[in-house]
Design a protein around this motif. Structure first.
Motif, short mmCIF file in Angstrom:
data_model
loop_
_atom_site.label_atom_id
_atom_site.label_comp_id
_atom_site.label_asym_id
_atom_site.label_seq_id
_atom_site.Cartn_x
_atom_site.Cartn_y
_atom_site.Cartn_z
N SER A 76 -31.27 19.44 63.60
CA SER A 76 -31.67 18.58 62.50
C SER A 76 -30.43 17.97 61.88
O SER A 76 -29.42 18.67 61.66
N PHE A 117 -39.08 12.17 63.53
CA PHE A 117 -38.35 11.41 62.51
C PHE A 117 -39.21 11.30 61.27
O PHE A 117 -40.42 11.03 61.36
N TRP A 153 -39.10 14.90 69.80
CA TRP A 153 -38.24 14.27 68.78
C TRP A 153 -39.13 13.90 67.60
O TRP A 153 -40.26 13.42 67.78
N GLN A 205 -33.60 10.46 55.04
CA GLN A 205 -33.97 10.24 56.43
C GLN A 205 -33.59 11.49 57.21
O GLN A 205 -32.57 12.12 56.93
N ARG A 206 -34.44 11.85 58.19
CA ARG A 206 -34.15 13.04 58.98
C ARG A 206 -34.62 12.84 60.42
O ARG A 206 -35.73 12.37 60.67
N ASN A 207 -33.75 13.21 61.35
CA ASN A 207 -34.09 13.25 62.76
C ASN A 207 -34.02 14.70 63.23
O ASN A 207 -33.10 15.44 62.86
N ARG A 208 -34.99 15.08 64.06
CA ARG A 208 -35.00 16.43 64.62
C ARG A 208 -35.29 16.36 66.11
O ARG A 208 -36.18 15.63 66.54
#
Length: 421
Positions: A69, A396, A394, A409-412
């Motif tokens: 993350s 978002f 994935w 904002q977060r990407n995993r």
């Protein structure tokens, strides 16, 4: 850089994955023909993984995952990335009786952060549910659950400056009665839930009080449905709730107890197992004891739709408009509007692709704050055999808020191995 402990965890996961794919026999799992009504391709495989003990089915499962993350605290300006290792065992014992039902569950999940050790957690849940068919027109069901969960840092109701997740216990139970009189089907549910939040340790060693969130929620739901023809029925539903807080007044001097009701009317569909839907709309109201907190009311919505477009492709849609609890200063509650969809497609018998997205708008009633949340995701699942699958995905999510400091904002990226013993 990954620590030695996490390298060991990864090596163990790889070994288990290799062992599962090579030693567990694969008895033609990839050659079976799907059900023409698009039953889930793993229904039979799941059945094969069950251990039969007399008149009970025992289903043990284990999930291990690695997640990266890029924003673990949901922060706009001070993003921190980390790698999280998780292991989640589960055990379910289900009866095979004719007129009675009994189900026992035990679930757990442990999470380990590579850099932020203070955010490690251990969740667990145990529960029992059962029911009995008194006759062809009358049945009674009930369940009890006890769980310990956590809330990651960065949530709306978590104190600013918290140095660890917030732990809380949840005790819940319900009893439901189903009755058929002629063509009309009745269902009544009495449910009760108790939440108890632990205090937080803040930066500097002070204590953040979370007792203001402790509460008991009681809910009564009454529903009647009438069939209109094959696979269709119309229903009416009434729900009453009472939310009672432990600390009155809270640290802000506010009495947050409230009562509310919801009225729904709608239709259900079940068209030859190709389309099933439950769609309802109505009115909701939540009235608060303290005159400082404004009454929340408005249109209420609930929709669930699953459409098996072909034997290989499924679409699903969810919508909700409801009133949620919050202890954010000045807000009586949150009127939440959510819309989610997903597309699931079988590329091969053993390979599944999924896309999903969602949008949520949260109005903090009594304040000027409104949050807009966007969710996107994609995943690929590979069935190693009947007893194991590997999932790569994935996710978002992004939040825009009218109040400064709540955007993020977060990407995993996640890799999960699931074992069905």
């Amino acid at each position: 850089m990954i620590g030695a402990g996490h390298k060991t965890f990864l090596y163990v996961c790889c070994f288990v994955c290799s062992l599962a794919s090579s030693l567990i026999p694969d008895t033609a799992a990839k050659s079976q023909t799907p059900n023409p009504h698009h039953d889930h391709p793993n229904d039979k495989d799941d059945r094969d993984a069950i251990i039969q003990i007399g008149l009970f089915d025992l289903r043990p499962t284990l999930s291990v995952s690695e997640e990266f993350s890029d924003n673990i605290f949901l922060s706009d300006r001070h993003k921190k990335s980390d790698q999280i290792s998780r292991i989640a065992p589960a055990l379910t014992l289900q009866s095979n009786w004719q007129r009675a039902r009994l189900r026992l569950i035990a679930l757990g999940e442990a999470g380990f952060y590579a850099q932020s050790d203070d955010d490690d957690y251990l969740d667990g849940e145990t529960g029992i549910s059962g029911g009995f068919d008194i006759g062809p027109a009358l049945a009674i069901d009930g369940k009890l659950n006890l769980a310990q969960h956590h809330e990651d840092r960065g949530g709306n109701d978590i104190p600013t400056g918290a140095t660890e997740p917030v732990l809380y216990t949840e005790q819940s139970g319900e009893i439901a009665i189903r009755y058929i009189a002629g063509d009309i089907r009745y269902r009544t549910v009495l449910a009760r839930r108790n939440l108890d939040f632990d205090d937080s340790t803040l930066a500097g060693g002070t204590i953040g009080n979370n007792d203001d969130r402790d509460r008991t929620e009681t809910r009564i739901v009454m529903r009647a449905s009438y069939p209109l023809g094959r696979g269709r029925a119309v229903f009416g539903e009434t729900a009453f709730n009472q939310r009672e807080y432990t600390n009155l007044p809270d640290d802000q001097g506010i009495y947050r107890d409230s009562t509310g009701y919801r009225f729904y009317t709608g239709m259900t569909f079940d068209v030859t197992n190709l389309i099933d839907a439950d769609i309802g709309a109505g009115w909701m109201t939540q009235i608060y004891e303290d005159p400082v907190l404004q009454t929340n009311e408005g249109l209420s919505l609930r929709a669930t739709v699953n459409w098996h477009v072909t034997r290989l492709t499924t679409l699903d849609f969810r919508a909700r408009r409801d009133i949620d609890e919050t202890t954010v200063t000045g807000a009586s509650g949150i009127i939440s509007e959510e819309f989610d969809f997903g597309v699931d497609h079988e590329l091969r018998r053993w390979l599944r692709l999924r896309f999903n997205g969602g949008y949520e708008q949260d109005h903090f009633e009594g304040t000027k704050r409104t949050d807009q949340i966007l969710r996107l995701g994609a995943g690929l699942r590979y069935d190693l055999n009947r007893f194991a699958d590997l999932d790569a995905s994935w996710r978002f999510d992004e939040r825009h808020s009218d109040e400064t400091g709540h955007d993020y904002q977060r990407n995993r990226a996640l890799l999960t191995l699931r074992l069905k013993m």
